[in-house]
Design a protein around this motif. Structure first.
Motif, PDB file in Angstrom:
ATOM      1  N   UNK A 100       5.210  52.812  62.819  1.00 64.15           N
ATOM      2  CA  UNK A 100       5.294  51.658  63.707  1.00 64.15           C
ATOM      3  C   UNK A 100       4.894  50.391  62.969  1.00 64.15           C
ATOM      4  N   UNK A 101       5.559  49.279  63.279  1.00 60.35           N
ATOM      5  CA  UNK A 101       5.169  47.982  62.748  1.00 60.35           C
ATOM      6  C   UNK A 101       3.977  47.477  63.554  1.00 60.35           C
ATOM      7  N   UNK A 102       2.866  47.215  62.885  1.00 61.91           N
ATOM      8  CA  UNK A 102       1.649  46.752  63.552  1.00 61.91           C
ATOM      9  C   UNK A 102       1.515  45.235  63.513  1.00 61.91           C
ATOM     10  N   UNK A 103       1.992  44.615  62.456  1.00 61.45           N
ATOM     11  CA  UNK A 103       1.946  43.156  62.321  1.00 61.45           C
ATOM     12  C   UNK A 103       2.954  42.771  61.250  1.00 61.45           C
ATOM     13  N   UNK A 104       3.375  41.517  61.270  1.00 62.77           N
ATOM     14  CA  UNK A 104       4.375  41.081  60.300  1.00 62.77           C
ATOM     15  C   UNK A 104       4.314  39.577  60.118  1.00 62.77           C
ATOM     16  N   UNK A 105       4.705  39.132  58.929  1.00 56.64           N
ATOM     17  CA  UNK A 105       4.855  37.706  58.632  1.00 56.64           C
ATOM     18  C   UNK A 105       5.985  37.569  57.625  1.00 56.64           C
ATOM     19  N   UNK A 106       6.932  36.663  57.900  1.00 57.07           N
ATOM     20  CA  UNK A 106       8.075  36.510  57.019  1.00 57.07           C
ATOM     21  C   UNK A 106       8.945  37.743  56.982  1.00 57.07           C
ATOM     22  N   UNK A 107       8.926  38.514  58.074  1.00 56.09           N
ATOM     23  CA  UNK A 107       9.650  39.776  58.142  1.00 56.09           C
ATOM     24  C   UNK A 107      10.423  39.837  59.445  1.00 56.09           C
ATOM     25  N   UNK A 108      11.580  40.498  59.420  1.00 57.24           N
ATOM     26  CA  UNK A 108      12.309  40.685  60.670  1.00 57.24           C
ATOM     27  C   UNK A 108      12.001  42.028  61.324  1.00 57.24           C
ATOM     28  N   UNK A 109      10.975  42.734  60.820  1.00 59.17           N
ATOM     29  CA  UNK A 109      10.449  43.895  61.531  1.00 59.17           C
ATOM     30  C   UNK A 109       9.619  43.404  62.716  1.00 59.17           C
ATOM     31  N   UNK A 110       9.701  44.087  63.851  1.00 56.30           N
ATOM     32  CA  UNK A 110       9.105  43.610  65.095  1.00 56.30           C
ATOM     33  C   UNK A 110       7.805  44.356  65.375  1.00 56.30           C
ATOM     34  N   UNK A 111       6.656  43.647  65.462  1.00 59.53           N
ATOM     35  CA  UNK A 111       5.388  44.309  65.800  1.00 59.53           C
ATOM     36  C   UNK A 111       5.487  45.055  67.126  1.00 59.53           C
ATOM     37  N   UNK A 112       4.911  46.257  67.134  1.00 62.89           N
ATOM     38  CA  UNK A 112       4.931  47.077  68.329  1.00 62.89           C
ATOM     39  C   UNK A 112       6.119  48.002  68.409  1.00 62.89           C
ATOM     40  N   UNK A 113       7.084  47.872  67.503  1.00 63.35           N
ATOM     41  CA  UNK A 113       8.294  48.691  67.531  1.00 63.35           C
ATOM     42  C   UNK A 113       8.342  49.594  66.304  1.00 63.35           C
ATOM     43  N   UNK A 114       9.201  50.588  66.351  1.00 63.19           N
ATOM     44  CA  UNK A 114       9.411  51.445  65.194  1.00 63.19           C
ATOM     45  C   UNK A 114       9.959  50.616  64.038  1.00 63.19           C
ATOM     46  N   UNK A 115       9.636  51.030  62.820  1.00 61.36           N
ATOM     47  CA  UNK A 115      10.122  50.312  61.638  1.00 61.36           C
ATOM     48  C   UNK A 115      11.634  50.492  61.540  1.00 61.36           C
ATOM     49  N   UNK A 116      12.393  49.405  61.411  1.00 70.10           N
ATOM     50  CA  UNK A 116      13.860  49.532  61.310  1.00 70.10           C
ATOM     51  C   UNK A 116      14.281  50.204  60.005  1.00 70.10           C
ATOM     52  N   UNK A 117      15.510  50.679  59.961  1.00 73.45           N
ATOM     53  CA  UNK A 117      16.023  51.319  58.748  1.00 73.45           C
ATOM     54  C   UNK A 117      16.018  50.363  57.563  1.00 73.45           C
ATOM     55  N   UNK A 118      16.220  49.069  57.838  1.00 75.05           N
ATOM     56  CA  UNK A 118      16.190  48.061  56.783  1.00 75.05           C
ATOM     57  C   UNK A 118      15.618  46.771  57.343  1.00 75.05           C
ATOM     58  N   UNK A 119      14.824  46.060  56.549  1.00 72.38           N
ATOM     59  CA  UNK A 119      14.300  44.764  56.952  1.00 72.38           C
ATOM     60  C   UNK A 119      14.054  43.937  55.702  1.00 72.38           C
ATOM     61  N   UNK A 120      13.939  42.640  55.869  1.00 70.62           N
ATOM     62  CA  UNK A 120      13.728  41.736  54.741  1.00 70.62           C
ATOM     63  C   UNK A 120      12.345  41.115  54.808  1.00 70.62           C
ATOM     64  N   UNK A 121      11.817  40.784  53.642  1.00 73.47           N
ATOM     65  CA  UNK A 121      10.567  40.041  53.506  1.00 73.47           C
ATOM     66  C   UNK A 121      10.887  38.796  52.693  1.00 73.47           C
ATOM     67  N   UNK A 122      10.632  37.636  53.258  1.00 75.06           N
ATOM     68  CA  UNK A 122      10.985  36.378  52.594  1.00 75.06           C
ATOM     69  C   UNK A 122       9.789  35.441  52.599  1.00 75.06           C
ATOM     70  N   UNK A 123       9.545  34.815  51.462  1.00 76.48           N
ATOM     71  CA  UNK A 123       8.465  33.847  51.379  1.00 76.48           C
ATOM     72  C   UNK A 123       7.289  34.369  50.595  1.00 76.48           C
ATOM     73  N   UNK A 124       6.328  33.489  50.376  1.00 74.58           N
ATOM     74  CA  UNK A 124       5.226  33.779  49.475  1.00 74.58           C
ATOM     75  C   UNK A 124       4.179  34.704  50.075  1.00 74.58           C
ATOM     76  N   UNK A 125       4.033  34.730  51.392  1.00 77.31           N
ATOM     77  CA  UNK A 125       3.006  35.560  52.026  1.00 77.31           C
ATOM     78  C   UNK A 125       3.645  36.449  53.080  1.00 77.31           C
ATOM     79  N   UNK A 126       4.776  37.031  52.740  1.00 75.74           N
ATOM     80  CA  UNK A 126       5.486  37.884  53.687  1.00 75.74           C
ATOM     81  C   UNK A 126       4.967  39.316  53.577  1.00 75.74           C
ATOM     82  N   UNK A 127       4.839  39.984  54.720  1.00 79.62           N
ATOM     83  CA  UNK A 127       4.403  41.375  54.714  1.00 79.62           C
ATOM     84  C   UNK A 127       4.804  42.042  56.021  1.00 79.62           C
TER      85      UNK A 127
END
Length: 551
Positions: free
Chosen positions: A377-404
């Motif tokens: 499960x995604x617990x938290x995110x920044x600079x990511x299109x993964x959604x907190x509280x939801x299952x981790x998607x098959x693919x997602x992007x991380x963009x920017x200097x402090x993305x996680x």
């Protein structure tokens, strides 16, 4: 509880998607509490004995001495048994057996240390074991160590018909002083069969009096009588421990552990040549042709082969200190971040490439052992299109200097796998452990671009804590960033910029593999039962197929 942490946690107790409730319990971890669905710091304790990276319930694993037993059809791995209080006679040989490098059975004590400080082998040092089909005997060649005797270190042997009942050959010893070598450094014997059909024995030593260290060489037709046949140099003034010579395919190799206590140096390394004589010749006193196999958290390693696959065993050191809640530390300490001696037994598969170079890869049976898929499960995110509280998607992007993207809690033994594709040749990304939504430090393995075409794994302490300054005011203390002495080795950037990553954890021991081109062992206290993350540091990366399995 520390009042600063109490205040920190009370400030964090607000409704959110990340946790059902907040309290001081989230720091003083209650194992009985249901921590699922929360992302605050948990403070776990390592099990007494590990399940995959073997550690005895009492004490720790010292230098590994593996060999393949053709009589039984398994690998036996002897090791120096280390205790917190060793006593005057110490380091008996204990052992484990395994058929696959992932599951072990203890053999208990195999060769005891001496019973008196008057004996040459009052204590034991590193050696080797083998089975001779000609006479049906097992042999252990070992270092007899006694600081009270004129010859502090000598080579000794013991034999057994069944690997259970051992007889010391007290009438036979190799003493360095008899051949012009040191009486204090004459150790780590390794026996192998060379191109001439004879048994050869290599000893790590120094010339008597003065001079740079060398390998002394002996040979024998029957493992009984040995003839001194010469020496060849080590590397500068660096003493190379635990030599292991073998042929694999068309190449001859020596794997060794560099004891020189500089953070760029003290690692398991190897040299190679097309012949045994050529291998000796490439030890010309320089480091030309030298290559590294792992990080500084994998040491005193030797190999063994069943004729099909070759594996390597070494120990991952434990750490002590005051960083992680007054018990263990993840940032090292002392000059050059010198690690403690001994720890847990780690095994890798030796991977040979077309040009003869070696890397270390995962043990094939590990995936079958870590065979219970877990929901991620995604617990938290920044600079990511993964959604907190939801299952981790098959693919997602991380963009920017402090993305996680922060993921749900791990178990005690975990297999993590995912793929990262970078957008260019310079993108920098990392994997963090012991990470929470508290204000606290966490620990990151960074895939770092050393230049456009090379990468290296760095280890960093990130995050921050709050502390009171001399005025009684709270101030922010950042993590140390790069931690010296525990980085990996350079490897070539993957041509398609796609990194397939497998990570295996057992309590606080971790191994990470990238595409059979890079292996990295590390000790990170607090991995188990805490959240983890994948991070990006500028640019953009695409993450696919995040999976977690447990035992």
């Amino acid at each position: 509880m520390n009042t600063i942490y109490s205040k920190m946690l009370s400030m964090l107790c607000v409704p959110c998607l990340l946790c059902a409730a907040c309290s001081e319990e989230s720091f003083d971890a209650d194992p009985a509490r249901d921590w699922a669905g929360t992302s605050h710091l948990f403070v776990p304790t390592d099990d007494a004995g590990f399940n995959t990276y073997y550690k005895p319930a009492v004490g720790r694993v010292g230098d590994a001495m593996p060999f393949y037993d053709p009589k039984v059809g398994d690998f036996k791995v002897l090791y120096l048994q280390e205790y917190d209080n060793n006593g005057p006679c110490y380091h008996p040989y204990w052992g484990v057996s395994t058929r696959d490098g992932a599951n072990y059975a203890s053999l208990g004590e195999v060769l005891p240390a001496g019973t008196s400080t008057a004996q040459q082998d009052a204590s034991l040092g590193t050696g080797c074991a083998l089975y001779d089909e000609e006479d049906g005997l097992y042999y252990i060649y070992y270092t007899g160590y006694n600081v009270l005797l004129p010859n502090r270190e000598v080579v000794m042997r013991a034999t057994s018909p069944d690997f259970k009942n051992w007889k010391r050959d007290n009438a036979w010893q190799l003493k360095g002083a008899d051949y012009g070598y040191s009486s204090t450094d004459f150790r780590d014997p390794q026996v192998f069969t060379a191109e001439d059909g004879f048994f050869h024995l290599i000893v790590s030593t120094r010339p008597a009096g003065s001079g740079n260290p060398v390998f002394a060489e002996f040979k024998s037709a029957d493992l009984k009588t040995w003839e001194h046949v010469g020496q060849f140099p080590m590397i500068w003034n660096r003493f190379l421990e635990c030599p292991d010579i073998f042929k694999m395919g068309d190449w001859w190799y020596m794997v060794y552990s560099d004891s020189y206590k500089e953070n760029w140096c003290r690692k398991v390394k190897y040299k190679k040549a097309s012949t045994y004589e050529g291998l000796k010749a490439c030890f010309d006193g320089s480091d030309a042709g030298e290559a590294v196999l792992d990080s500084r958290a994998f040491y005193a390693a030797k190999t063994a082969s069943n004729g099909t696959d070759r594996y390597i065993w070494g120990w991952c050191p434990y750490r002590t200190g005051s960083d992680l809640h007054e018990k263990n530390t993840n940032v090292g300490g002392g000059t050059g971040n010198e690690p403690n001696w001994s720890g847990a037994l780690v095994c890798h598969k030796v991977v040979q490439h077309a040009d003869g170079s070696l890397t270390l890869g995962k043990v094939p049976t590990m995936d079958a052992k870590y065979n219970k898929p877990q929901a991620v499960t995604t617990m938290a995110a920044n600079g990511s299109n993964a959604v907190p509280g939801a299952s981790v998607p098959d693919a997602f992007t991380l963009s920017g200097n402090d993305a996680y993207t922060l993921f749900s809690r791990l178990g005690t033994c975990n297999h993590i796998s995912f793929t990262v594709a970078t957008s260019n040749n310079w993108d920098r990304f990392g994997i963090s452990f012991v990470r929470s939504t508290d204000t606290d430090f966490y620990y990151t393995i960074v895939v770092n671009p050393e230049d456009e075409n090379h990468r290296k794994l760095n280890f960093e302490q990130e995050g921050y804590r709050l502390k009171l300054n001399d005025k009684g005011e709270e101030e922010k203390v950042n993590g140390k960033g790069f931690i010296e002495g525990i980085d990996g080795y350079w490897f070539e950037r993957l041509a398609d910029n796609t990194y397939h990553i497998d990570i295996y954890t057992d309590n606080s021991v971790l191994t990470l593999y990238i595409n059979d081109v890079c292996a990295y062992t590390q000790r990170i206290y607090g991995i188990q039962k805490n959240c983890w993350s994948i991070n990006n540091y500028g640019g953009s990366v695409t993450v696919r197929d995040v999976k977690v399995s447990q035992q």
